[in-house]
Motif scaffolding. Structure first.
Motif, PDB file in Angstrom:
ATOM      1  N   SER A   7      -3.983   8.516  -2.959  1.00 14.73           N
ATOM      2  CA  SER A   7      -3.059   8.496  -2.761  1.00 14.73           C
ATOM      3  C   SER A   7      -2.726   8.753  -1.199  1.00 14.73           C
ATOM      4  CB  SER A   7      -1.745   9.349  -3.488  1.00 14.73           C
ATOM      5  OG  SER A   7      -0.498   9.340  -2.601  1.00 14.73           O
ATOM      6  N   THR A  42       0.685  -1.470   0.038  1.00 13.34           N
ATOM      7  CA  THR A  42      -0.039   0.064  -0.239  1.00 13.34           C
ATOM      8  C   THR A  42       0.758   1.068  -0.081  1.00 13.34           C
ATOM      9  OG1 THR A  42      -0.317  -0.221   2.560  1.00 13.34           O
ATOM     10  CG2 THR A  42      -1.965  -1.114   0.894  1.00 13.34           C
ATOM     11  N   SER A  74       0.649   4.067  -2.803  1.00 13.81           N
ATOM     12  CA  SER A  74       0.417   5.456  -2.436  1.00 13.81           C
ATOM     13  C   SER A  74       1.426   6.241  -3.309  1.00 13.81           C
ATOM     14  CB  SER A  74       0.787   5.397  -1.175  1.00 13.81           C
ATOM     15  OG  SER A  74       0.592   6.985  -0.626  1.00 13.81           O
ATOM     16  N   PHE A  83      -4.347   5.501   0.742  1.00 11.58           N
ATOM     17  CA  PHE A  83      -3.525   4.402   0.575  1.00 11.58           C
ATOM     18  C   PHE A  83      -2.482   4.540   1.848  1.00 11.58           C
ATOM     19  CE2 PHE A  83      -5.743   2.811  -3.186  1.00 11.58           C
ATOM     20  CZ  PHE A  83      -5.977   1.686  -3.032  1.00 11.58           C
ATOM     21  N   LEU A  84      -2.001   5.719   1.765  1.00 14.31           N
ATOM     22  CA  LEU A  84      -0.930   6.196   2.686  1.00 14.31           C
ATOM     23  C   LEU A  84      -1.299   5.913   4.140  1.00 14.31           C
ATOM     24  CD1 LEU A  84       1.999   7.247   3.314  1.00 14.31           C
ATOM     25  CD2 LEU A  84       1.149   9.532   3.198  1.00 14.31           C
TER      26      LEU A  84
END
Length: 131
Positions: free
Chosen positions: A95, A65, A69, A98-99
């Protein structure tokens, strides 16, 4: 909201350092697994093996992930550069999501790591009580 190309670019150093930290955790865990005592087969050993498997799984997801990201961050910059502002905004938002997920996986892996230390300490306590 309109963002310029420098906004996603600010995440580059943060994501890169995060991926480096994840890789270091993986390498440490891999070294620990490679030097694990195969001859011992106790309840503590089985608990440690189960714990190590969980941690590997979380680290894999953290890395995946985190990389995704980073990938979306690059796509966001590309979209903004090509004047696709709305697409760039959405890619940047994805992004960040996902971060955030990657960081949450990191927290879960840290909790499992602490459980591993508890298992190890319990094994040490059992060894002392037998003597």
């Amino acid at each position: 909201m309109t963002i310029d190309i420098s906004t996603p670019a600010m995440l580059f150093p943060a994501i890169s350092l995060l991926l480096l930290a994840y890789t270091n955790r993986f390498l440490t865990l891999a070294s620990l697994i490679r030097h694990f005592d195969k001859g011992e087969d106790s309840e503590s050993t089985q608990a440690q093996i189960k714990n190590l498997r969980k941690r590997i799984h979380y680290i894999k997801r953290m890395q995946e992930t985190g990389v995704f990201s980073f990938f979306l961050c690059v796509l966001s910059m590309l979209a903004i550069y090509l004047s696709y502002q709305l697409a760039g905004n959405w890619l940047f938002a994805a992004s960040l999501v996902f971060l955030l997920y990657s960081l949450w996986q990191s927290v879960l892996e840290i909790r499992i790591s602490l459980d591993a230390l508890d298992v190890h300490l319990q094994g040490m306590d059992l060894g002392k009580s037998k003597k």
